[in-house]
Motif scaffolding. Structure first.
Motif, PDB file in Angstrom:
ATOM      1  N   MET A 147       0.798  -1.095   0.102  1.00  0.00           N
ATOM      2  CA  MET A 147       0.129   0.043  -0.020  1.00  0.00           C
ATOM      3  C   MET A 147       0.652   1.243   0.016  1.00  0.00           C
ATOM      4  O   MET A 147       0.429   2.294  -0.546  1.00  0.00           O
ATOM      5  N   GLY A 148       2.076   1.469   0.680  1.00  0.00           N
ATOM      6  CA  GLY A 148       2.957   2.253   0.702  1.00  0.00           C
ATOM      7  C   GLY A 148       3.420   2.649  -0.784  1.00  0.00           C
ATOM      8  O   GLY A 148       3.521   3.722  -1.197  1.00  0.00           O
ATOM      9  N   ILE A 149       3.887   1.678  -1.511  1.00  0.00           N
ATOM     10  CA  ILE A 149       4.049   1.679  -2.806  1.00  0.00           C
ATOM     11  C   ILE A 149       3.083   2.255  -3.689  1.00  0.00           C
ATOM     12  O   ILE A 149       3.414   3.207  -4.716  1.00  0.00           O
ATOM     13  N   VAL A 150       1.831   1.866  -3.559  1.00  0.00           N
ATOM     14  CA  VAL A 150       0.642   2.199  -4.538  1.00  0.00           C
ATOM     15  C   VAL A 150       0.416   3.768  -4.184  1.00  0.00           C
ATOM     16  O   VAL A 150       0.475   4.478  -4.923  1.00  0.00           O
ATOM     17  N   GLN A 151       0.401   4.156  -2.773  1.00  0.00           N
ATOM     18  CA  GLN A 151       0.430   5.525  -2.351  1.00  0.00           C
ATOM     19  C   GLN A 151       1.593   6.465  -3.143  1.00  0.00           C
ATOM     20  O   GLN A 151       1.298   7.470  -3.685  1.00  0.00           O
ATOM     21  N   ASN A 152       2.750   5.751  -3.205  1.00  0.00           N
ATOM     22  CA  ASN A 152       3.716   6.621  -3.536  1.00  0.00           C
ATOM     23  C   ASN A 152       3.612   6.652  -5.077  1.00  0.00           C
ATOM     24  O   ASN A 152       4.115   7.956  -5.842  1.00  0.00           O
ATOM     25  N   ILE A 153       3.236   5.616  -5.826  1.00  0.00           N
ATOM     26  CA  ILE A 153       2.831   5.810  -7.196  1.00  0.00           C
ATOM     27  C   ILE A 153       1.700   6.790  -7.409  1.00  0.00           C
ATOM     28  O   ILE A 153       1.993   7.696  -8.349  1.00  0.00           O
ATOM     29  N   GLN A 154       0.774   6.843  -6.735  1.00  0.00           N
ATOM     30  CA  GLN A 154      -0.446   7.601  -6.906  1.00  0.00           C
ATOM     31  C   GLN A 154       0.068   9.098  -6.750  1.00  0.00           C
ATOM     32  O   GLN A 154      -0.234  10.018  -7.394  1.00  0.00           O
ATOM     33  N   SER A 155       0.896   9.470  -5.683  1.00  0.00           N
ATOM     34  CA  SER A 155       1.559  10.662  -5.399  1.00  0.00           C
ATOM     35  C   SER A 155       2.340  11.131  -6.482  1.00  0.00           C
ATOM     36  O   SER A 155       2.045  12.185  -6.852  1.00  0.00           O
ATOM     37  N   PHE A 156       3.245  10.315  -7.071  1.00  0.00           N
ATOM     38  CA  PHE A 156       4.043  10.935  -8.432  1.00  0.00           C
ATOM     39  C   PHE A 156       3.147  11.129  -9.473  1.00  0.00           C
ATOM     40  O   PHE A 156       3.723  11.976 -10.077  1.00  0.00           O
ATOM     41  N   ILE A 157       2.261  10.364  -9.658  1.00  0.00           N
ATOM     42  CA  ILE A 157       1.346  10.558 -10.878  1.00  0.00           C
ATOM     43  C   ILE A 157       0.519  11.761 -10.870  1.00  0.00           C
ATOM     44  O   ILE A 157       0.725  12.666 -11.826  1.00  0.00           O
ATOM     45  N   LEU A 158      -0.044  12.042  -9.712  1.00  0.00           N
ATOM     46  CA  LEU A 158      -1.097  13.304  -9.507  1.00  0.00           C
ATOM     47  C   LEU A 158      -0.369  14.626  -9.326  1.00  0.00           C
ATOM     48  O   LEU A 158      -0.940  15.699  -9.455  1.00  0.00           O
ATOM     49  N   GLU A 159       0.838  14.442  -8.553  1.00  0.00           N
ATOM     50  CA  GLU A 159       1.388  15.794  -8.015  1.00  0.00           C
ATOM     51  C   GLU A 159       2.796  15.907  -8.815  1.00  0.00           C
ATOM     52  O   GLU A 159       3.762  15.923  -8.163  1.00  0.00           O
ATOM     53  N   ASN A 160       2.663  16.259 -10.164  1.00  0.00           N
ATOM     54  CA  ASN A 160       3.671  16.466 -10.768  1.00  0.00           C
ATOM     55  C   ASN A 160       3.472  17.719 -11.819  1.00  0.00           C
ATOM     56  O   ASN A 160       2.206  18.082 -12.035  1.00  0.00           O
ATOM     57  N   GLN A 161       4.400  18.216 -12.326  1.00  0.00           N
ATOM     58  CA  GLN A 161       4.023  19.706 -13.202  1.00  0.00           C
ATOM     59  C   GLN A 161       3.368  19.339 -14.432  1.00  0.00           C
ATOM     60  O   GLN A 161       2.408  20.027 -14.829  1.00  0.00           O
ATOM     61  N   ARG A 162       3.338  18.293 -14.932  1.00  0.00           N
ATOM     62  CA  ARG A 162       2.666  17.835 -16.156  1.00  0.00           C
ATOM     63  C   ARG A 162       1.191  17.515 -15.944  1.00  0.00           C
ATOM     64  O   ARG A 162       0.350  18.097 -16.574  1.00  0.00           O
ATOM     65  N   MET A 163       1.104  17.059 -14.721  1.00  0.00           N
ATOM     66  CA  MET A 163      -0.484  16.906 -14.263  1.00  0.00           C
ATOM     67  C   MET A 163      -1.066  18.312 -13.919  1.00  0.00           C
ATOM     68  O   MET A 163      -2.151  18.501 -14.254  1.00  0.00           O
TER      69      MET A 163
END
Length: 360
Positions: A75-91
């Motif tokens: 779950m920690g890895i999944v949250q890390n992935i979600q955070s990376f995808i949703l919280e970046n300049q491109r998004m």
């Protein structure tokens, strides 16, 4: 403690099954999904640069190299992935683009609602005029001394109706132009075309490029440190900066028949038909110089509280290549723009050679 074998497996030298077996989760579908995502899906995500892709893969592999690989770590890895995808300049850029599109649709809806209401009112008024013409004609026939007098009066009424119809037609033509402008131009930067209009124009330009063998290039501009301007002075000042920049860009684009548009947020583009990359680089450099020389004076209630801002832009330039599509051209220009940022900002970079017109 992660072993050398663990890192070898996670970095793709073993098969997925071998990797999972080495980690002790051979039959676990959840961990298989994580490995497949890290190896395959991340590589296919166009919204990330190669550095960002490597970064997210490294984060996942680092976490998987630890023990135990239990549900909590998953779950920690999944949250890390979600955070990376949703919280970046491109998004953030995509969210800003969607907000701009929504704003444009809202403006178009309001404009069209107003037009439909005017059409309805106009129809009612026209029907009223026709009924009045019929009633007046009957009265004239009864009161007229001769048939010639009846025809004269009827001719005058019809002339008045034709004149009113012509005036109405001119009004509707103006309203049609207003609707077209609302549909095709950015709601904030009214001198620039919208992203929707750009996409349509880009497709048509590439078709002409293939048919007539003419070069097509794209200038991709981004305001340097724009977030600092917004955070320091507020979005009202930031919007003012974009309006001045839009005026500069539009004026330059007119000189070489470019198509200036807002790509999203503070990212602006100019589509150039008939210009190869070298000529487009020269035009981009002239734009860069004018932006750097322009004093951006915020139009506020108390302008003395904010001194003129020194604004610069980084510009990437790319030319469409054989077999490439619209997304390839945009991506190449975008990559060149990011190269300009990484080389110090306030400069122009061409994608083909990453040659730089350095700021002076």
């Amino acid at each position: 403690m992660a072993t050398q074998a663990d890192h070898k497996a996670l970095n793709g030298l073993d098969s997925v099954q071998e990797t999972l077996a080495r980690l002790g989760v051979a039959e676990d579908a959840d961990w298989m999904a994580v490995v497949l995502f890290a190896r395959n899906l991340v590589s296919a995500m166009d919204i990330f640069t190669d550095d960002q892709k490597a970064q997210i893969q490294a984060r996942i592999f680092e976490q998987m190299a630890k023990r135990p690989l239990d549900h909590r770590r998953f779950m920690g890895i999944v949250q890390n992935i979600q955070s990376f995808i949703l919280e970046n300049q491109r998004m953030e850029d995509m969210r800003a683009q969607l907000a701009a599109e929504r704003q444009g649709f809202d403006a178009l809806y309001v404009e069209m609602s107003r037009v439909f209401s005017e059409i309805q009112n106009s129809t009612v008024a026209r029907e009223h005029r026709i009924k009045r013409l019929g009633a007046d004609t009957e009265k004239d026939i009864v009161a007229a001394a001769t048939p010639a007098d009846v025809l004269s009066r009827l001719r005058g009424m019809i002339t008045d109706m034709v004149s009113q119809a012509r005036e109405e037609a001119r009004t509707w033509q103006e309203r049609a132009h207003q609707l077209e402008h609302t549909a095709n131009f950015d709601p904030l930067l009214s001198e620039l075309y919208s992203r929707r209009a750009l996409d349509s124009q880009l497709s048509a330009a590439l078709e002409r490029c293939r048919r007539n063998n003419i070069p097509v290039s794209l200038l991709f501009l981004d305001v340097d440190r724009f977030k600092i301007i917004n955070d320091t002075h507020g979005h009202q000042v930031g919007d003012g900066v974009l309006r001045v920049l839009a005026a500069i860009l539009s004026a330059h684009a007119m000189q070489f028949s470019g198509y200036p548009a807002r790509f999203g947020g503070e990212e602006l583009v100019v589509l150039c038909e008939g210009l190869d990359e070298q000529r487009a680089l020269a035009q981009a450099e002239e734009i860069r110089k004018d932006v750097a020389r322009c004093p951006f004076v915020p139009h506020l209630t108390n302008p003395e509280t904010v001194p003129p801002l020194h604004v610069t832009v980084s510009i990437g330039v790319a030319q469409i290549g054989p077999g490439q599509g619209a997304s390839d051209l945009v991506l190449a220009a975008d990559q060149a723009m990011y190269a300009a940022k990484s080389q110090g900002r306030n400069r122009v970079v061409g994608h083909s050679t990453l040659s730089t017109f350095r700021a002076t």
